[in-house]
Structures are given as C-alpha cells and as structure tokens.
Enzyme design. Sequence first.
Site, PDB file in Angstrom:
ATOM      1  N   GLY A 209       0.833  -1.200   0.000  1.00 24.38           N
ATOM      2  CA  GLY A 209       0.000   0.000   0.000  1.00 24.38           C
ATOM      3  C   GLY A 209       0.863   1.243   0.000  1.00 24.38           C
ATOM      4  N   ASN A 210       0.276   2.349   0.382  1.00 25.43           N
ATOM      5  CA  ASN A 210       1.031   3.603   0.480  1.00 25.43           C
ATOM      6  C   ASN A 210       0.466   4.437   1.624  1.00 25.43           C
ATOM      7  OD1 ASN A 210      -1.206   5.292  -0.643  1.00 25.43           O
ATOM      8  ND2 ASN A 210      -0.759   4.114  -2.510  1.00 25.43           N
ATOM      9  N   TYR A 211       1.019   5.628   1.810  1.00 22.63           N
ATOM     10  CA  TYR A 211       0.680   6.446   2.983  1.00 22.63           C
ATOM     11  C   TYR A 211      -0.503   7.387   2.765  1.00 22.63           C
ATOM     12  CZ  TYR A 211       5.252   4.990   4.769  1.00 22.63           C
ATOM     13  OH  TYR A 211       6.324   4.247   5.207  1.00 22.63           O
ATOM     14  N   SER A 212      -1.211   7.267   1.678  1.00 26.86           N
ATOM     15  CA  SER A 212      -2.311   8.196   1.404  1.00 26.86           C
ATOM     16  C   SER A 212      -3.372   8.137   2.509  1.00 26.86           C
ATOM     17  CB  SER A 212      -2.963   7.865   0.058  1.00 26.86           C
ATOM     18  OG  SER A 212      -4.122   8.666  -0.140  1.00 26.86           O
ATOM     19  N   ALA A 277      -4.475   7.445  -4.619  1.00 25.28           N
ATOM     20  CA  ALA A 277      -3.092   6.979  -4.798  1.00 25.28           C
ATOM     21  C   ALA A 277      -3.137   5.468  -5.029  1.00 25.28           C
ATOM     22  CB  ALA A 277      -2.258   7.324  -3.573  1.00 25.28           C
TER      23      ALA A 277
END
Length: 400
Positions: A209-212, A277
């Site tokens: 995943g990502n930090y969005s 994102a």
Amino acid sequence: MSLAGKKIVLGVTGSIAAYKAAYLVRSLIKEGAEVQVLITAIGKQFITPVTLSALSGKPVLSKFFKDESGMWNSHVDLGLWGDAMLIAPASANTIAKMANGICDNYLLTAYLSCRCPVFVAPAMDFDMFLHPATQKNLETLKSYGNIIIEPASGELASGLQGKGRMEEPDKITSLLSHFFTKQQDLNKKKILITAGPTFEKIDPVRFIGNYSSGKMGYAIAEECAIRGAQVTLISGPVSIKTTHPDIKIISVESANEMYECALKYFPDNDIAILSAAVADYKPALMASHKIKRETDNLELLLESTVDIAANLGKLKRNNQLLVGFALETDKEIENADRKLNKKNLDFIVMNSLRNEGAGFQVDTNQITILNKTGEKKEFSLKSKKEVAKDIIDYLVNKYL
C-alpha cells in the site's frame, strides 16, 4: 434577492466597530437572509442587544441559559441551523480564542459547533492586527477552512492611520452573496471522485500500500457537494468520513475493485477527478495463508495493476472532463506533463514530495496545475480544504 432563504449566524464581539453590526444586519436581511445574532458580554458595551434584536426580528443570544428555569440555548442546534457563520466585528481576543479552541462564552461555543462555512471580519488597531500573534492566529483560522474578510485601511478609532478597520457592511454582504452564488456553480453536475490508497494483498494479513490518508480526495468531494454537485466517491481504506448528503461513498480495497467501480460509474458522470493513490503493482499471486518466516529472504513477484486513468481516458466522451493527479519526487513537471497527455486527461494536479508540507498524511498541500494547452498554474502552500477550492475554481472557470 441574492441571500434569499439563507440562515446567517452573526457573532458580534467587543470592538468599537460593533456599531456596524446594525447596518450589517439590515444589509443581510435586505438581501433575503434570516439572521440570528450572538453577542459577547463586552460586545454589549458597544451596541445593545435591543437594537440588534429589533433589526433582526429575533432575540439576541449571549448566554447558555435562557432563564433560571434551566432552559438553555443549544449551541449544537444553532451550529446545525446556520448556512454560514459570520463573526463581525472579530476582535483580536476572539480571534485568538477561536484559533486555540477556547470556548468560554456562548459565541465561541457556537463557533466550535458550526458545520457551516465561517467568515471572520477582523476589527482592531493596526498594530494589533499586524502583531505576529494575530497574524499567526489568522493563518491558523485559514488552515481550519475559515474565510478571512480582510480589514480595510484608513483612520482608526485610535486616531492612527493603517489597516484594521472592519470591512463595510455592504461589501461583506456582497462577499457572502458571491459565496452562495458560487456554491451552485456545479448544480446538476455528476462528479466521480476516487480517493485514498489501495491495498494489494500479499497474504491474508499483509498488503502492499502507500501512505495516502484520503484527505485531499475527501476535501474535493465535499467542495463539489457544497457547490451543488451529486458526488460518487470511490474510496480506498481510510480513517476519515464525510456526512454530506450529496456524497455517495463506495468503499473498496484493491486497485482492481476501484477500477471496476470507476468503470461502472464513469459513463453516467460529467466529470471524473482521480485523486486516489492507486498502487502501481500487486503480488502476482496472493498466498491463501499467512506466510511464515522460514528463511532470511522472501521474494515477491509483482505485476502491474490496472491503469484506471488511462482506461477512463480511452472511454472519455467529448462532453466529459477527466482530471488526474501526479505525486512526484523528481522531474515533476516533465513527468506530470507526460502523464497528462498519455492518459488523455483534461488537466492534471501535480504536487512534489520535495515541497515541505505537501503529500501524504498532512493537512496541507502545494500544487501546480497543468493542462493540454501548455498552461502551468502554481499555487502556494495551503490547507487541503483551500486547495480543493482552488482545484474546483480552476475546473469551473476553465471548462464549465
């Protein structure tokens, strides 16, 4: 009448400019607004509640309790009642308390309960206005999404000349009128928005995943809804919420789920704003059980996720708008411009992780908008709510 049917909560604080509140009430009512006045204890020393009550046609509120019977004036109900809250004049003291969440009187408690837009019209001597503490407090209020009505320059009550005079009532009324007119510039428009991250499962307990945080996409969704649009918000996993009745939320987890929903709803929408994102890669195979630590190294084979923007760009009709986002770390303009043209976007919103205060999991952002004509418009660092307004203003002014 430009403010017909609008409910305005007018807060009056302790300032010599409080006399202008009488003219302001008359001006707002003349334009069709319903006005409920709140006043602080010090405000009463500058203008009487009797005057303001006679002009507004409503009892002026200043205390939590109506009388000794225990009946109270509900600040919560008042916060839900108003279409806008206007604090005029706003003293340096009240501004400082608003910025720091202090609610030691009825007006301030109502302010903290308000869900509607808040307008603040400062009034004070120019040394007080220019003091770093006051300027910092005003910037804090802006970061909360409050709208500051800049004071005018001229002769002040002290006899000095400078900036600090509360703006004239007719101009304040005109500003509110313009605000509510602007609010309907997306009336009857259907807008699809994607927000947040996507999670691509490695096994039942792990993911890529990502930090969005989704804050930017949710701010855009709320701005569109406030301005009259019917919004479909396809959201990845986030911890924030929206309660606006004109926002339909569809929760998804993976890039493929987001793509399927976007593909389903895009044909029925006038505009699509792709602020999510989306993960670019996912595991080629997802393990059906939790992967145990049995070796020092673990290799994952990754494959590309579906490109939502590119696929919608191929489907886009002439009467549809498609807006993309680009978060870059280097060659920002070059990379964003390539994405703009490759994916058939009408314009793209670019931000760089090299700009302090921009990017994931913060409340601010700094953007540059690029379009197909080669135009590049840069914006300063602002709260994400203000950035959402800038993006939608650009969309409306350029394309609608």
